[in-house]
Design an enzyme around this catalytic site. Sequence first.
Site, PDB file in Angstrom:
ATOM      1  N   GLU A 256      51.458  43.249  33.016  1.00  0.00           N
ATOM      2  CA  GLU A 256      50.691  44.279  33.340  1.00  0.00           C
ATOM      3  C   GLU A 256      49.172  43.738  33.276  1.00  0.00           C
ATOM      4  OE1 GLU A 256      47.486  46.407  32.813  1.00  0.00           O
ATOM      5  OE2 GLU A 256      48.502  47.065  30.823  1.00  0.00           O
ATOM      6  N   CYS A 295      42.048  48.369  31.063  1.00  0.00           N
ATOM      7  CA  CYS A 295      42.673  47.777  32.336  1.00  0.00           C
ATOM      8  C   CYS A 295      42.803  49.083  33.565  1.00  0.00           C
ATOM      9  CB  CYS A 295      44.244  47.368  31.878  1.00  0.00           C
ATOM     10  SG  CYS A 295      45.177  48.225  31.263  1.00  0.00           S
TER      11      CYS A 295
END
Length: 719
Positions: A256, A295
């Site tokens: 990720e 993120c």
Amino acid sequence: MMRLRNYACGQWVEGSGNFTTLYNAVTGEPLGETSSQGLDFAAMATYAREVGGPALRRLTFHQRARMLKALALYLTERKEQFYRISSWTGATKTDHWIDIDGGIGTLFAYASRGRREFPDEPFFVDGPVETLSKNGGFVGRHLCVPLEGVAVQINAFNFPVWGMLEKLSTSLLAGVPAIVKPATVTSYLTEAVFRAMVESRILPEGSIQLIVGGAGDLLDHLTCQDAVAFTGSAWTGQLLKKTPAMLEHNVRYNQEADSLNFSMLGPDATPGSEEFDLFVKEVAREMTVKAGQKCTAIRRTFVPRTLADDVVKALSKRLGGVTVGDPTNEGVRMGPLAGRSQVKEVGKALDALKAGAEIAFGGGDAFEVVGANRDAGAFFPITLLYNDRPFDRTQAHDVEAFGPVNTVMPYDTVDEAIALAKLGRGSLVGSLFTADDRVARDVALGTAAYHGRLMLANRHSAKESTGHGSPLPHLVHGGPGRAGGGEEMGGVRGVLHYMQRTAIQGSPTTVAAVTREWTRGAAERKDRVHPFRKHFEELEVGESWTTHRRTVTEADITNFAGISGDYFYAHVDDIAARESIFERRVAHGYFVVSAAAGLFVDPAPGPVLANYGLEGLRFVKPVYAGDTLQVRLTCKSKAAKDDREDQIPQGVVAWDVEVSNQDGEAVALYTVLTLVKRLYPLDGPPAASNGAGEQAGDGVAAPAVTVTEQPGNAPARMT
């Protein structure tokens, strides 16, 4: 100055040298030092496989779920202690809630899902029975079992708690031990929470280990039974993926990565509309929460060209009201970055972005900081850029500044906006603010292939929306391309990442013995005692009861129409029924179900407490007046429910129901769930055999079943 310790092979271990100094992000003062030098990484992996793995695999999903809940409750009691340490990372109160409360909340969420969506078994049966032969004597099922290795979990600096707990929630529920490797710069917060987890003594020995320094040669010791989950930069992720042992053994890898997420204002969302105001608020929030170190933060903002000036003015005004400084000061809404190294990295990225955009707000060195020294801490100015030629000047689609930096870009048509979103080459999340559902559909279908999650926001969802940047345990978190190509969480999906799916083939009886879930065609057990006269522990999977018969009459059909109010023509109109697919009047399907219950229910008070639900109902053949019904009731599976002070011990039993006619043809098939008294609480005496020659993990017979559980059933604490 404190010295952090690693937790390896069941002991706290101090590194032997090459210490890294850790700093307070607000004041710049040294906090402590850490090192992982001297750790035997091969021994840590072996310890996890040989000690933690077997201990976790002996537990059922329900026991692991109770364990997660007990851990979440334990950490909740210590949140204030964690908040104090979290402020050293530059986190505000809001940031604490996202990282600490969000991480603990994920534990709670998977504790609940473990009880509701997984069986009370150490394995998971995925999907229905697959019939592989003409006569049904050869069938298959997909069985998911825990990997017999270790889950190496490498986390980013921006979420020292949530990053750890969201990965542990899935791996521990799956039955796989973990080695946690947080980013060094904020590892002091991870270590504090981890230390509490160890002190709780809730998790079995060997379930978790911690590295507060470099990972050394850990990845070189991985095998085909191990898994790696990484969160961080795409560049680092690529290096990890190319480790020789990872390639040689095809180690499971989930990445990720930071990505260039977008938010889009729909052409209908003009100034003064609720969607316009929601959009401005969300973009500003995503730029400043965690100082933009998320993120999922918005890096690219797309707006109709005719509204670009309005958006820039509105965002500049809102951003101008954000107070930057020491997060412990009242009124401060944005703290510093996590460390001075991040200030340099974000500054370098901003310089690259400025080559293709103009500064619309902030961006200078002379910004005010409240309650702290701007130069001593890791503070960075909120910066809004504007790029009026986003297809020609592409820096914003290529460069990410991992801080409070965002670029506004105009579009002329929705198709152009979709094309701009795709230029990010794969992102974790995109959001759209529009009240026009046609635009929402076009943008969703046009951008979905490039995004792991899409939030379609408007006034109707605003009050309950969790926002653009909040991944939820119910949904996958990840994305294609630049975002890493992985998927974390996502309910059942996240747990299955740590399990091996194996196709089991054999006779129905053999497959049922393996899965401990009876299916049609498998051997049945007969008993003179009605199954509704038996307590939960006394019932055996595969135990079957065949009822007496009942003949359906015209009066039954007419009376049921009157009682139910269902006067559908096929039931009450002779002429219309003859012209229908039925060719004559047919009994109501729900009459068939009701009549079946009358056949198989034992009416006297006994261990059966209530009907808990009905699943998978199919009417496979019409029933007419004159047909004779008979029911075969078979115990399909069982699951013990958690004990509560205000309830007697009980469990859920799933019954396979087959209603047939006088020719032995099935007319209705379904599953009935009943609440049944247990003889013992979960921690009581061991129960009778569950029919497969083994005891279930809770001390009661509990073969696999997926049930919908009532809220508020608190799992018993696991020790």
